[in-house]
Design a protein around this motif. Structure first.
Motif, PDB file in Angstrom:
ATOM      1  N   GLY A  14      57.353 -15.177  28.915  1.00 48.94           N
ATOM      2  CA  GLY A  14      56.770 -15.727  29.917  1.00 48.94           C
ATOM      3  C   GLY A  14      56.982 -15.751  31.204  1.00 48.94           C
ATOM      4  N   MET A  15      56.850 -15.361  31.529  1.00 47.91           N
ATOM      5  CA  MET A  15      57.412 -14.989  33.773  1.00 47.91           C
ATOM      6  C   MET A  15      55.946 -15.162  33.895  1.00 47.91           C
ATOM      7  N   ASP A  16      55.875 -16.609  35.002  1.00 47.03           N
ATOM      8  CA  ASP A  16      54.699 -16.879  36.418  1.00 47.03           C
ATOM      9  C   ASP A  16      54.680 -16.226  37.196  1.00 47.03           C
ATOM     10  N   ARG A  17      53.796 -16.390  37.932  1.00 49.80           N
ATOM     11  CA  ARG A  17      53.493 -15.325  39.514  1.00 49.80           C
ATOM     12  C   ARG A  17      54.981 -16.055  40.112  1.00 49.80           C
ATOM     13  N   SER A  18      55.029 -17.218  40.583  1.00 55.70           N
ATOM     14  CA  SER A  18      56.156 -18.053  41.183  1.00 55.70           C
ATOM     15  C   SER A  18      56.846 -18.183  40.703  1.00 55.70           C
ATOM     16  N   GLU A  19      57.917 -17.468  39.223  1.00 54.12           N
ATOM     17  CA  GLU A  19      58.589 -17.127  38.757  1.00 54.12           C
ATOM     18  C   GLU A  19      59.473 -15.684  39.729  1.00 54.12           C
ATOM     19  N   VAL A  20      58.176 -14.932  39.260  1.00 55.68           N
ATOM     20  CA  VAL A  20      58.189 -13.335  39.853  1.00 55.68           C
ATOM     21  C   VAL A  20      58.481 -12.891  41.210  1.00 55.68           C
ATOM     22  N   ILE A  21      57.507 -14.072  42.388  1.00 56.20           N
ATOM     23  CA  ILE A  21      57.360 -14.071  43.810  1.00 56.20           C
ATOM     24  C   ILE A  21      59.188 -14.762  44.048  1.00 56.20           C
ATOM     25  N   GLU A  22      59.498 -15.881  43.242  1.00 58.33           N
ATOM     26  CA  GLU A  22      60.858 -15.564  43.841  1.00 58.33           C
ATOM     27  C   GLU A  22      62.462 -14.686  43.650  1.00 58.33           C
ATOM     28  N   LEU A  23      62.052 -14.138  42.342  1.00 64.92           N
ATOM     29  CA  LEU A  23      63.066 -13.366  41.720  1.00 64.92           C
ATOM     30  C   LEU A  23      63.384 -11.743  42.570  1.00 64.92           C
TER      31      LEU A  23
END
Length: 446
Positions: free
Chosen positions: A38-47
């Motif tokens: 359930g990872m969204d784009r904002s979480e991927v960018i932060e990672l």
């Protein structure tokens, strides 16, 4: 920057219910590899930005998924997608070869992580020749510049010359002209010592000219740097504003998506309940009609069975205990089963109705004094396991039972008449035999 702590990275993405993310630096070393549900784009960018500076986003399929396209647009980097989607065997081969260099990655068992890692490695391999050209070219220059920054620029789409020029300007502004001039003077001093035959005055003049050129270039570069710094401040402010707006928009989109999904599920549930309600209403209407027909005496309920077997015998016995002798409808007549159970269930049945195609076997059932009638002449309505029959079925079954009993009486009479004739014939034969014996005795005496 020369003291850059975060590496430039190529990021592989495998989106789905569980999203796999893996990154390698420009020298091929692994930076991170993981998957999360359930990872969204904002979480991927932060990672990604936590571990490095992205220069490219890679995928293992063609065309690139929408998630990957939007992610690349959000962080402002190009996308690598293979000419054709990578096969499972090709991805496995890429990862296995890579894990020979980095055995710690063999612990990665998640298919999403493996696919993301294979995409990142494939993208790095595609740019390996340009990376070697950058290393060779910068080695020939003999100046201290950030080679990885040049590689990152080239991957983003710049030519090698453009990337090197940007790196030189950045190095001059970052380490200062003084350090650069010291290196230049030292280099000229070494050259002077190697070529002592040159005129000292000429060397000094050449150095002064070079220093003046460098000073002029430094002034121009510093002015340009100030302009770029101001632009950067404006862009950073705009970026922060857009980030806030994007975050708010993203949260709204998530909430709207969640509510839309709930509405869709509720609508589907409502439609399902409506359909079930309609079916129940129709069934209730049929049951009400059947109840009125039975209550008014215009219809007789009959149990419907496929054929006689152990289970149906138990059902008939249970109903007979509660309601007395009943009428049954059977789709087929099984002589074997009737020979086993006919005697016991004949006491439970008023009549049996069968389809016309099974009527030729009525004698199998009527042998146990159970009248058999054609179903087609009496059927009114079918309700699940019941059949409503016309009220005439009771009277017709009674008359049919009388016919069966009369036929059996006639058969018994015929059997008795035949026995009498046989007895008279035997008496005649015996009498005739005695007469013949008497005649024989007289003849012998004479």
């Amino acid at each position: 920057q020369l003291d850059q702590t975060k590496p430039y990275i190529i990021v592989g993405i495998d989106p789905g219910i569980s999203t796999g993310v893996a990154a390698v630096d420009l020298n091929g070393r692994p930076v991170f590899a993981l998957s999360r549900r359930g990872m969204d784009r904002s979480e991927v960018i932060e990672l990604i930005t936590r571990y490095g500076i992205p220069v490219m986003v890679a995928t293992d399929v063609r065309p690139a998924p929408e998630f990957v396209r939007k992610l690349a647009a959000a962080i402002g980097v190009p996308i690598y997608e293979p000419p054709v989607s990578l096969s499972v065997e090709e991805k496995r081969s890429i990862v296995e070869e890579y894990t020979k260099r980095f055995p710690e990655l063999r612990k990665v068992a998640d298919a999403h992580v493996r696919d993301a890692l294979a995409a990142a490695i494939k993208a790095l391999h595609i740019h390996e020749s340009k990376m070697r050209q950058v290393e060779s070219y910068t080695a020939k220059l003999g100046i201290d510049i950030d080679v990885d920054a040049i590689k990152a620029d080239v991957i983003r789409g710049a030519t090698i010359a453009e990337a090197i020029e940007r790196a030189i300007h950045a190095a001059l502004n970052d380490i200062g002209m003084r350090s650069y001039l010291v290196k230049s003077v030292r280099r000229n001093k070494a050259e002077s010592e190697a070529t002592q035959q040159l005129n000292a005055a000429d060397n000094a003049a050449r150095l002064r000219t070079e220093i003046e050129k460098l000073r002029a270039e430094n002034m121009a570069l510093r002015k340009r740097l100030q302009e770029l710094s101001e632009q950067l401040q404006h862009l950073e402010a705009d970026y922060r504003l857009l980030q806030v707006e994007y975050k708010e928009s993203l949260e709204k989109d998530r909430e709207v998506s969640r509510l839309s999904n709930e509405v869709r599920l509720l609508r589907a549930e409502i439609e399902k309940l409506r359909s079930e309600t309609g079916a129940l209403n129709a069934e209730l209407s049929e049951l009400q009609e059947a109840l009125f027909l039975v209550a008014s005496g215009r219809a007789i309920p009959a149990l419907r069975l496929r054929e006689l077997d152990n289970e149906s015998v138990e059902t008939l016995a249970s109903l007979a205990r509660s309601y007395g002798r009943i009428v049954a409808v059977m789709d087929a007549v099984n002589p074997v089963q009737w020979s086993q159970h006919g005697s016991s269930i004949s006491k439970l049945l008023l009549a049996v109705l069968v389809p016309k195609e099974a009527l030729h076997r009525r004698d199998v059932i009527e042998a146990y004094n159970v009248p058999v009638l054609p179903l087609e002449g009496y059927e009114v309505k079918r309700l699940n396991g019941l059949v409503l029959l016309d009220e005439r079925v009771i009277v017709d079954a009674y008359y049919r039972l009388r016919e069966i009993e009369e036929a059996k009486k006639r058969a018994r009479k015929r059997k008795l008449a035949l026995a009498d004739v046989k007895r008279m014939f035997e008496e005649y034969r015996a009498k005739r035999m005695r007469l013949l014996l008497e005649d024989a005795d007289l003849a012998l005496n004479e």
